[in-house]
Scaffold this active site. Structure first.
Site, mmCIF file in Angstrom:
data_model
loop_
_atom_site.group_PDB
_atom_site.id
_atom_site.type_symbol
_atom_site.label_atom_id
_atom_site.label_comp_id
_atom_site.label_asym_id
_atom_site.label_seq_id
_atom_site.Cartn_x
_atom_site.Cartn_y
_atom_site.Cartn_z
ATOM 1 N N ASP A 31 0.842 -1.066 0.014
ATOM 2 C CA ASP A 31 0.100 0.086 0.087
ATOM 3 C C ASP A 31 0.993 1.143 -0.249
ATOM 4 O O ASP A 31 1.957 1.151 0.705
ATOM 5 C CB ASP A 31 -0.875 -0.019 1.351
ATOM 6 C CG ASP A 31 -2.100 1.053 1.000
ATOM 7 O OD1 ASP A 31 -3.347 0.528 1.055
ATOM 8 O OD2 ASP A 31 -1.677 2.217 1.087
ATOM 9 N N ILE A 32 0.548 2.322 -0.847
ATOM 10 C CA ILE A 32 1.363 3.417 -0.975
ATOM 11 C C ILE A 32 1.410 4.234 0.247
ATOM 12 O O ILE A 32 2.074 5.089 0.619
ATOM 13 C CB ILE A 32 0.919 4.191 -2.165
ATOM 14 C CG1 ILE A 32 1.827 5.359 -2.773
ATOM 15 C CG2 ILE A 32 -0.494 4.964 -1.760
ATOM 16 C CD1 ILE A 32 1.618 5.719 -3.930
ATOM 17 N N ASN A 88 -13.064 -3.174 2.720
ATOM 18 C CA ASN A 88 -13.739 -2.080 2.896
ATOM 19 C C ASN A 88 -14.778 -2.319 1.890
ATOM 20 O O ASN A 88 -14.556 -2.237 0.596
ATOM 21 C CB ASN A 88 -13.093 -0.980 3.088
ATOM 22 C CG ASN A 88 -12.074 -0.774 4.104
ATOM 23 O OD1 ASN A 88 -12.351 -1.045 5.090
ATOM 24 N ND2 ASN A 88 -11.003 0.086 3.915
ATOM 25 N N VAL A 97 -10.984 3.273 -3.081
ATOM 26 C CA VAL A 97 -10.656 2.618 -4.466
ATOM 27 C C VAL A 97 -11.782 1.521 -5.097
ATOM 28 O O VAL A 97 -11.722 0.471 -4.606
ATOM 29 C CB VAL A 97 -9.281 1.884 -4.615
ATOM 30 C CG1 VAL A 97 -8.946 1.321 -6.029
ATOM 31 C CG2 VAL A 97 -8.133 3.158 -4.305
ATOM 32 N N HIS A 101 -10.414 -5.139 -3.267
ATOM 33 C CA HIS A 101 -9.051 -5.314 -2.608
ATOM 34 C C HIS A 101 -9.185 -5.944 -1.231
ATOM 35 O O HIS A 101 -10.050 -5.665 -0.507
ATOM 36 C CB HIS A 101 -7.950 -4.255 -2.812
ATOM 37 C CG HIS A 101 -8.604 -3.005 -2.293
ATOM 38 N ND1 HIS A 101 -9.643 -2.374 -3.069
ATOM 39 C CD2 HIS A 101 -8.455 -2.568 -1.277
ATOM 40 C CE1 HIS A 101 -9.984 -1.236 -2.219
ATOM 41 N NE2 HIS A 101 -9.564 -1.360 -1.310
ATOM 42 N N HIS A 103 -7.059 -5.789 2.407
ATOM 43 C CA HIS A 103 -5.725 -5.434 3.001
ATOM 44 C C HIS A 103 -5.215 -6.346 3.740
ATOM 45 O O HIS A 103 -5.976 -6.997 4.760
ATOM 46 C CB HIS A 103 -6.310 -4.104 3.981
ATOM 47 C CG HIS A 103 -6.954 -2.855 3.143
ATOM 48 N ND1 HIS A 103 -6.227 -1.910 2.938
ATOM 49 C CD2 HIS A 103 -7.964 -2.880 2.598
ATOM 50 C CE1 HIS A 103 -6.971 -0.890 2.297
ATOM 51 N NE2 HIS A 103 -8.238 -1.571 1.956
HETATM 52 P P1 5GP Z 1 -9.803 1.267 0.487
HETATM 53 O O1 5GP Z 1 -10.048 2.518 1.372
HETATM 54 O O2 5GP Z 1 -10.475 1.408 -0.966
HETATM 55 O O3 5GP Z 1 -10.278 0.127 1.024
HETATM 56 O O4 5GP Z 1 -7.984 1.082 0.124
HETATM 57 C C1 5GP Z 1 -7.582 1.801 -0.824
HETATM 58 C C2 5GP Z 1 -6.067 1.696 -0.400
HETATM 59 O O5 5GP Z 1 -5.404 1.761 -1.840
HETATM 60 C C3 5GP Z 1 -5.707 2.806 0.488
HETATM 61 O O6 5GP Z 1 -5.095 2.079 1.451
HETATM 62 C C4 5GP Z 1 -4.554 3.585 -0.301
HETATM 63 O O7 5GP Z 1 -3.388 3.938 0.416
HETATM 64 C C5 5GP Z 1 -4.313 2.431 -1.309
HETATM 65 N N1 5GP Z 1 -4.000 3.367 -2.496
HETATM 66 C C6 5GP Z 1 -4.570 4.159 -3.335
HETATM 67 N N2 5GP Z 1 -3.733 4.371 -4.376
HETATM 68 C C7 5GP Z 1 -2.817 3.721 -4.505
HETATM 69 C C8 5GP Z 1 -1.552 3.490 -5.610
HETATM 70 O O8 5GP Z 1 -1.545 4.122 -6.364
HETATM 71 N N3 5GP Z 1 -0.807 2.799 -5.038
HETATM 72 C C9 5GP Z 1 -0.627 1.728 -4.198
HETATM 73 N N4 5GP Z 1 0.194 0.987 -3.847
HETATM 74 N N5 5GP Z 1 -1.627 2.048 -3.177
HETATM 75 C C10 5GP Z 1 -2.558 2.967 -3.284
#
Ligand code: 5GP
Ligand code: ZN
Length: 115
Positions: A31-32, A88, A97, A101, A103
Protein backbone atom coordinates in the site's frame (compact mmCIF):
# COMPACT_ATOMS: atom_id res chain seq x y z
CA UNK A 1 -12.24 -3.09 -17.05
CA UNK A 2 -12.30 0.54 -16.01
CA UNK A 3 -9.94 2.87 -17.90
CA UNK A 4 -9.73 5.26 -14.99
CA UNK A 5 -9.05 2.67 -12.30
CA UNK A 6 -5.68 2.94 -10.53
CA UNK A 7 -5.67 -0.76 -9.59
CA UNK A 8 -6.41 -1.81 -13.20
CA UNK A 9 -3.43 0.30 -14.26
CA UNK A 10 -1.22 -1.35 -11.63
CA UNK A 11 -2.42 -4.84 -12.69
CA UNK A 12 -1.58 -4.00 -16.32
CA UNK A 13 1.83 -2.60 -15.37
CA UNK A 14 0.88 0.92 -16.47
CA UNK A 15 1.38 2.37 -12.98
CA UNK A 16 4.22 1.37 -10.66
CA UNK A 17 3.80 -0.68 -7.51
CA UNK A 18 6.05 -2.66 -5.23
CA UNK A 19 4.78 -6.17 -5.92
CA UNK A 20 5.07 -9.06 -3.51
CA UNK A 21 3.19 -11.51 -5.75
CA UNK A 22 1.75 -11.63 -9.23
CA UNK A 23 -0.04 -14.26 -11.33
CA UNK A 24 -2.69 -14.24 -14.04
CA UNK A 25 -5.57 -14.05 -11.54
CA UNK A 26 -4.43 -11.48 -8.98
CA UNK A 27 -1.55 -9.36 -7.71
CA UNK A 28 -0.28 -8.30 -4.29
CA UNK A 29 1.65 -5.09 -3.67
CA UNK A 30 2.52 -2.72 -0.85
CA UNK A 31 0.00 0.00 0.00
CA UNK A 32 1.29 3.45 -0.93
CA UNK A 33 0.05 4.90 2.39
CA UNK A 34 0.58 2.09 4.89
CA UNK A 35 -1.61 2.18 7.97
CA UNK A 36 0.58 -0.38 9.77
CA UNK A 37 4.23 -1.52 9.57
CA UNK A 38 3.13 -4.19 7.07
CA UNK A 39 0.35 -3.19 4.68
CA UNK A 40 -0.13 -5.21 1.50
CA UNK A 41 -3.08 -5.13 -0.89
CA UNK A 42 -4.33 -8.21 -2.74
CA UNK A 43 -6.11 -7.23 -5.94
CA UNK A 44 -7.86 -9.42 -8.53
CA UNK A 45 -6.83 -8.86 -12.16
CA UNK A 46 -10.49 -8.51 -13.08
CA UNK A 47 -12.11 -5.17 -12.31
CA UNK A 48 -14.72 -6.03 -9.66
CA UNK A 49 -16.01 -2.88 -7.96
CA UNK A 50 -16.57 -4.26 -4.48
CA UNK A 51 -17.92 -7.21 -2.52
CA UNK A 52 -21.36 -5.84 -3.44
CA UNK A 53 -20.69 -6.75 -7.07
CA UNK A 54 -19.08 -10.14 -6.44
CA UNK A 55 -20.63 -13.08 -8.27
CA UNK A 56 -20.44 -16.83 -7.76
CA UNK A 57 -17.76 -17.11 -10.47
CA UNK A 58 -15.41 -14.86 -8.47
CA UNK A 59 -15.25 -17.38 -5.63
CA UNK A 60 -12.11 -19.02 -6.97
CA UNK A 61 -9.99 -15.87 -7.17
CA UNK A 62 -11.17 -14.63 -3.78
CA UNK A 63 -10.28 -17.91 -2.14
CA UNK A 64 -6.88 -17.87 -3.91
CA UNK A 65 -6.22 -14.36 -2.58
CA UNK A 66 -7.06 -15.38 0.99
CA UNK A 67 -4.82 -18.44 0.76
CA UNK A 68 -1.98 -16.31 -0.66
CA UNK A 69 -2.48 -13.71 2.08
CA UNK A 70 -1.68 -16.46 4.55
CA UNK A 71 1.55 -17.28 2.68
CA UNK A 72 2.57 -13.61 2.33
CA UNK A 73 1.93 -13.04 6.05
CA UNK A 74 4.29 -15.91 6.78
CA UNK A 75 6.89 -14.60 4.32
CA UNK A 76 6.76 -11.11 5.83
CA UNK A 77 7.13 -12.48 9.35
CA UNK A 78 3.74 -11.51 10.79
CA UNK A 79 1.94 -14.86 10.69
CA UNK A 80 2.52 -15.61 14.35
CA UNK A 81 2.35 -12.07 15.77
CA UNK A 82 -1.04 -11.61 14.12
CA UNK A 83 -2.55 -9.67 11.26
CA UNK A 84 -5.86 -8.51 9.84
CA UNK A 85 -7.46 -9.20 6.48
CA UNK A 86 -9.82 -6.33 5.79
CA UNK A 87 -12.21 -5.61 2.92
CA UNK A 88 -13.88 -2.20 2.98
CA UNK A 89 -17.23 -2.30 1.20
CA UNK A 90 -18.62 1.02 0.04
CA UNK A 91 -17.80 4.64 0.82
CA UNK A 92 -19.43 4.49 4.24
CA UNK A 93 -16.93 1.79 5.24
CA UNK A 94 -13.96 3.75 3.92
CA UNK A 95 -13.62 2.21 0.46
CA UNK A 96 -11.88 4.76 -1.75
CA UNK A 97 -10.67 2.55 -4.59
CA UNK A 98 -13.59 0.84 -6.31
CA UNK A 99 -11.66 -2.18 -7.47
CA UNK A 100 -12.02 -5.02 -4.98
CA UNK A 101 -9.01 -5.53 -2.69
CA UNK A 102 -8.07 -7.24 0.53
CA UNK A 103 -5.87 -5.33 2.98
CA UNK A 104 -3.26 -7.48 4.73
CA UNK A 105 -2.25 -5.44 7.77
CA UNK A 106 0.10 -6.27 10.62
CA UNK A 107 3.55 -5.98 12.10
CA UNK A 108 2.59 -3.94 15.16
CA UNK A 109 5.14 -4.06 17.93
CA UNK A 110 4.49 -6.17 21.00
CA UNK A 111 4.59 -3.03 23.20
CA UNK A 112 1.88 -1.42 21.09
CA UNK A 113 -0.31 -4.53 21.36
CA UNK A 114 -0.08 -4.39 25.13
CA UNK A 115 -1.03 -0.72 25.44
P1 5GP B 1 -9.77 1.33 0.48
O1 5GP B 1 -9.91 2.48 1.40
O2 5GP B 1 -10.43 1.56 -0.87
O3 5GP B 1 -10.19 0.02 1.10
O4 5GP B 1 -8.23 1.13 0.25
C1 5GP B 1 -7.54 1.67 -0.84
C2 5GP B 1 -6.07 1.60 -0.49
O5 5GP B 1 -5.34 1.78 -1.69
C3 5GP B 1 -5.61 2.68 0.47
O6 5GP B 1 -5.02 2.08 1.62
C4 5GP B 1 -4.61 3.50 -0.32
O7 5GP B 1 -3.52 3.95 0.43
C5 5GP B 1 -4.19 2.52 -1.42
N1 5GP B 1 -3.81 3.14 -2.67
C6 5GP B 1 -4.49 4.10 -3.35
N2 5GP B 1 -3.86 4.43 -4.49
C7 5GP B 1 -2.73 3.63 -4.52
C8 5GP B 1 -1.66 3.52 -5.47
O8 5GP B 1 -1.61 4.19 -6.49
N3 5GP B 1 -0.70 2.61 -5.17
C9 5GP B 1 -0.72 1.86 -4.05
N4 5GP B 1 0.28 1.00 -3.85
N5 5GP B 1 -1.72 1.94 -3.14
C10 5GP B 1 -2.71 2.82 -3.37
ZN1 ZN C 1 -10.00 -1.69 -11.76
Amino acid sequence: MDGDCIFCRIVKGESPAKFVYKDEDFVAFYDIRPSAPVHVLLVPAEHIESINSVEERHGRVISKMVLKAKVIARQLGIADSGYKLVINVGRGAGQIVFHLHIHLIGGWSKEKDEN
